[in-house]
Scaffold this active site. Structure first.
Site, mmCIF file in Angstrom:
data_model
loop_
_atom_site.group_PDB
_atom_site.id
_atom_site.type_symbol
_atom_site.label_atom_id
_atom_site.label_comp_id
_atom_site.label_asym_id
_atom_site.label_seq_id
_atom_site.Cartn_x
_atom_site.Cartn_y
_atom_site.Cartn_z
ATOM 1 N N TYR A 71 46.797 25.042 32.398
ATOM 2 C CA TYR A 71 45.598 24.792 31.583
ATOM 3 C C TYR A 71 45.231 23.317 31.666
ATOM 4 O O TYR A 71 46.093 22.454 31.448
ATOM 5 C CB TYR A 71 45.829 25.200 30.111
ATOM 6 C CG TYR A 71 45.986 26.701 30.005
ATOM 7 C CD1 TYR A 71 44.874 27.526 29.926
ATOM 8 C CD2 TYR A 71 47.244 27.290 30.064
ATOM 9 C CE1 TYR A 71 45.009 28.910 29.901
ATOM 10 C CE2 TYR A 71 47.392 28.675 30.043
ATOM 11 C CZ TYR A 71 46.261 29.477 29.955
ATOM 12 O OH TYR A 71 46.394 30.839 29.941
ATOM 13 N N SER A 72 43.972 23.035 31.984
ATOM 14 C CA SER A 72 43.515 21.645 32.020
ATOM 15 C C SER A 72 43.572 21.077 30.618
ATOM 16 O O SER A 72 43.199 21.758 29.656
ATOM 17 C CB SER A 72 42.058 21.565 32.483
ATOM 18 O OG SER A 72 41.870 22.270 33.666
ATOM 19 N N CYS A 126 34.913 21.740 38.158
ATOM 20 C CA CYS A 126 36.010 22.423 37.480
ATOM 21 C C CYS A 126 35.487 23.693 36.809
ATOM 22 O O CYS A 126 34.418 23.702 36.196
ATOM 23 C CB CYS A 126 36.647 21.486 36.446
ATOM 24 S SG CYS A 126 38.197 22.143 35.805
ATOM 25 N N TYR A 145 39.782 27.732 39.487
ATOM 26 C CA TYR A 145 40.860 28.720 39.316
ATOM 27 C C TYR A 145 40.315 30.124 39.146
ATOM 28 O O TYR A 145 39.136 30.304 39.004
ATOM 29 C CB TYR A 145 41.721 28.343 38.108
ATOM 30 C CG TYR A 145 40.975 27.807 36.892
ATOM 31 C CD1 TYR A 145 40.415 28.667 35.943
ATOM 32 C CD2 TYR A 145 40.813 26.417 36.697
ATOM 33 C CE1 TYR A 145 39.750 28.171 34.835
ATOM 34 C CE2 TYR A 145 40.145 25.924 35.581
ATOM 35 C CZ TYR A 145 39.610 26.799 34.665
ATOM 36 O OH TYR A 145 38.943 26.299 33.560
HETATM 37 P P1 FAD Z 1 47.168 37.244 33.148
HETATM 38 O O1 FAD Z 1 48.111 38.008 32.318
HETATM 39 O O2 FAD Z 1 47.721 36.318 34.157
HETATM 40 O O3 FAD Z 1 46.154 38.258 33.824
HETATM 41 C C1 FAD Z 1 45.177 37.770 34.715
HETATM 42 C C2 FAD Z 1 43.960 38.690 34.667
HETATM 43 O O4 FAD Z 1 44.332 39.964 35.111
HETATM 44 C C3 FAD Z 1 43.389 38.885 33.250
HETATM 45 O O5 FAD Z 1 41.992 38.809 33.314
HETATM 46 C C4 FAD Z 1 43.856 40.282 32.870
HETATM 47 O O6 FAD Z 1 42.948 40.905 31.958
HETATM 48 C C5 FAD Z 1 43.875 40.959 34.203
HETATM 49 N N1 FAD Z 1 44.819 42.099 34.256
HETATM 50 C C6 FAD Z 1 45.999 42.250 33.643
HETATM 51 N N2 FAD Z 1 46.573 43.430 33.947
HETATM 52 C C7 FAD Z 1 45.734 44.056 34.790
HETATM 53 C C8 FAD Z 1 45.751 45.300 35.485
HETATM 54 N N3 FAD Z 1 46.761 46.146 35.371
HETATM 55 N N4 FAD Z 1 44.697 45.595 36.270
HETATM 56 C C9 FAD Z 1 43.668 44.745 36.426
HETATM 57 N N5 FAD Z 1 43.588 43.553 35.792
HETATM 58 C C10 FAD Z 1 44.606 43.200 34.985
HETATM 59 N N6 FAD Z 1 42.109 28.831 31.841
HETATM 60 C C11 FAD Z 1 41.501 28.469 30.705
HETATM 61 O O7 FAD Z 1 41.157 29.322 29.884
HETATM 62 N N7 FAD Z 1 41.285 27.140 30.419
HETATM 63 C C12 FAD Z 1 41.653 26.149 31.265
HETATM 64 O O8 FAD Z 1 41.425 24.960 30.978
HETATM 65 C C13 FAD Z 1 42.299 26.517 32.480
HETATM 66 N N8 FAD Z 1 42.697 25.573 33.340
HETATM 67 C C14 FAD Z 1 43.291 25.934 34.507
HETATM 68 C C15 FAD Z 1 43.671 24.932 35.397
HETATM 69 C C16 FAD Z 1 44.262 25.269 36.596
HETATM 70 C C17 FAD Z 1 44.661 24.180 37.549
HETATM 71 C C18 FAD Z 1 44.484 26.635 36.903
HETATM 72 C C19 FAD Z 1 45.138 27.029 38.201
HETATM 73 C C20 FAD Z 1 44.141 27.622 36.019
HETATM 74 C C21 FAD Z 1 43.527 27.286 34.813
HETATM 75 N N9 FAD Z 1 43.147 28.266 33.879
HETATM 76 C C22 FAD Z 1 42.523 27.902 32.721
HETATM 77 C C23 FAD Z 1 43.447 29.706 34.098
HETATM 78 C C24 FAD Z 1 44.781 30.056 33.434
HETATM 79 O O9 FAD Z 1 45.837 29.423 34.137
HETATM 80 C C25 FAD Z 1 45.098 31.555 33.444
HETATM 81 O O10 FAD Z 1 44.972 32.032 34.742
HETATM 82 C C26 FAD Z 1 44.193 32.369 32.528
HETATM 83 O O11 FAD Z 1 44.291 31.930 31.189
HETATM 84 C C27 FAD Z 1 44.605 33.865 32.559
HETATM 85 O O12 FAD Z 1 45.958 33.965 32.263
HETATM 86 P P2 FAD Z 1 46.527 35.150 31.361
HETATM 87 O O13 FAD Z 1 48.012 35.001 31.306
HETATM 88 O O14 FAD Z 1 45.799 35.245 30.081
HETATM 89 O O15 FAD Z 1 46.169 36.418 32.211
#
Ligand code: FAD
Length: 428
Positions: free
Chosen positions: A205-206, A386, A428
């Site tokens: 997360y940024s 970003c 991302y």
């Molecule tokens: P995850 O559990 O990882 O799931 C990812 C996606 O898959 C979700 O949309 C989920 O609904 C979907 N999913 C889950 N299960 C299934 C399934 N069976 N079938 C289909 N789809 C499915 N995010 C921010 O909000 N703010 C930031 O500032 C930010 N900064 C970032 C900076 C960088 C450098 C990077 C790489 C990423 C950043 N992100 C940011 C993104 C963040 O890291 C996560 O990827 C994001 O919050 C989703 O993670 P999660 O664990 O909630 O979802």
């Protein structure tokens, strides 16, 4: 007569007279509220009391404060730091807040810290981080994360925004320092669904605050997190079993909850400070605004002796509609205070139309100002992107088209920008 002990103080007098600029340190995770300088607080903000003796900082029990607010019916909202040139840290200010219809009771709540209305910056006690040549990197790794705690979680979008975005303040106690533009990793609790028995993987997360954090003391970091939800493509219905693990963990967390963090990481989005008069063009969609909020607070909100910004910061922010705008009040204040140094253009895809009658995206705004942007880039401006990955192809196409119209090769221009370290992308 008002004698200053929290018990004896007349709640109604105290709260009815508190102006917007009343400073005190407040953390919802703490059971108490610390009034750093009671004498000054009273003298300056509550009552003209020249004979008031100096009083030691004291803790006002949190529950009592809530009771006082409940009794007096005052609803307060943090509104930023309006008091200039004070050396205190952790100052917040409050204003009356209109109640959200869903609240049946009046509540005492914290809101995202806002910029000062007046053109004065918050005096900062410099951290050692100001003297280092390199940013801190990966102080905590996935195998040995730092256990931080949640200070506050707050929804920062309006009711008509599609989806939910929260501003989350994390207390790292000064142990996980970072520079603006870096990211933290978060390890959500629980088992990795893809690898039973193994812990969940890190999500990045940024960081949306400066190295001083929203309370200006170097002990917190703020994140801007969008809750990931899943809609079944066939039924169109939300399927909670497939919701994002980490974003939901963060948006559902409560003050005081523990959180495992790693990092800080990333060097691509660091704010180059060698030339304080440089131009920085920031292009963000949704939560991609996070690093830019950090830059802008460093430029316009904090009084840091080692970085006196005198250049131009130009933010292009793309979101769905007005209710989805993030930190808009903060940015609008900078616009009023520093019109020579800040420009702010919004692309509201569901509310505005581009010149061809289609939805307004950030690339349409870029096209609108392409001559100026290209000129600034030729003069050495930094450009940052970003947000979601999907934003880049449209932007690249627009930049390519504009370059061609100007008789330039985008391919050559881009490699030159990369070579000069003017081009910064984190999607991302
Ligand atoms: P995850 O559990 O990882 O799931 C990812 C996606 O898959 C979700 O949309 C989920 O609904 C979907 N999913 C889950 N299960 C299934 C399934 N069976 N079938 C289909 N789809 C499915 N995010 C921010 O909000 N703010 C930031 O500032 C930010 N900064 C970032 C900076 C960088 C450098 C990077 C790489 C990423 C950043 N992100 C940011 C993104 C963040 O890291 C996560 O990827 C994001 O919050 C989703 O993670 P999660 O664990 O909630 O979802």
């Amino acid at each position: 007569k008002l004698a200053f002990t929290p018990i004896a103080a007349s709640a109604s007098l105290l709260f009815s007279k508190l102006p917007h600029s009343c400073p005190f340190l407040f953390s919802p995770s703490l059971p108490q509220i610390k009034i750093q300088n009671p004498s000054e607080l009273l003298r300056k903000h509550v009552i003209d009391w020249p004979w008031l003796p100096p009083l030691e900082p004291r803790w006002l029990p949190w529950r009592r404060l809530v009771r006082m607010v409940a009794t007096t019916g005052v609803v307060l909202r943090s509104r930023g730091n309006n008091s200039c040139n004070k050396s205190w840290t952790g100052k917040l200010a409050w204003e009356n807040k209109t109640l959200q219809p869903r609240h049946t009771k009046k509540v005492f709540c914290m809101y995202v810290q806002q910029a000062s209305k007046s053109k004065c910056k918050v005096a900062i006690k410099p951290l050692e981080l100001e003297n280092t040549k390199e940013p801190p990197l990966n102080l905590y790794k996935p195998k040995g994360p730092y256990t931080a705690s949640i200070v506050s979680v707050e929804r920062i979008v309006g009711p008509k925004a599609p989806g939910e975005t929260c501003h989350i303040v994390i207390d790292h106690g000064g142990n996980v320092p970072y520079w603006e533009g870096q990211s933290y990793g978060v390890i959500p609790p629980g088992e990795n669904p893809k690898k039973p028995g193994a812990p969940n993987t890190v999500r990045l997360y940024s960081i949306a605050s400066t190295r001083y954090g929203d309370s200006f003391d170097g002990r917190t970091a703020s994140l801007c997190v969008r809750r990931a939800v899943y809609y079944d493509p066939e039924t169109g219905k939300e399927d909670p079993s497939k919701k994002g693990i980490c974003s939901n963990f963060l948006c559902d967390s409560k003050p005081g909850d523990k959180i495992q963090i790693t990092g800080p990481s990333g060097k691509i989005m660091l704010l180059p400070e060698d030339d304080p008069n440089a131009t920085h063009i920031m292009i963000g969609t949704g939560t991609g605004v996070a690093p830019f909020r950090g830059y802008l607070r460093r430029m316009f909100m904090e009084d840091v002796s080692s970085f006196k910004f005198g250049g131009l910061a130009w933010l292009f922010l793309g979101v769905a509609n007005t209710d989805s705008l993030l930190y808009d009040e903060e940015f609008t204040n900078y616009l009023q205070q520093y019109p020579e140094n800040f420009r702010y253009d919004k692309a509201l895809s569901r509310e505005q139309k581009n010149k061809s009658g289609g939805k307004m995206y950030v690339q349409d705004k870029i096209e609108e100002y392409s001559d100026e942007i290209f000129k600034l880039l030729d003069d050495g401006a930094h450009i940052y992107f970003c947000g979601l990955k999907g934003m880049m192809p449209g932007i690249q196409d627009t930049l390519k088209r504009v370059a061609e119209q100007r008789g330039e090769s985008w391919h050559q221009k881009l490699s030159q920008l990369k070579k000069n370290k003017q081009w910064h992308v984190e999607v991302y």
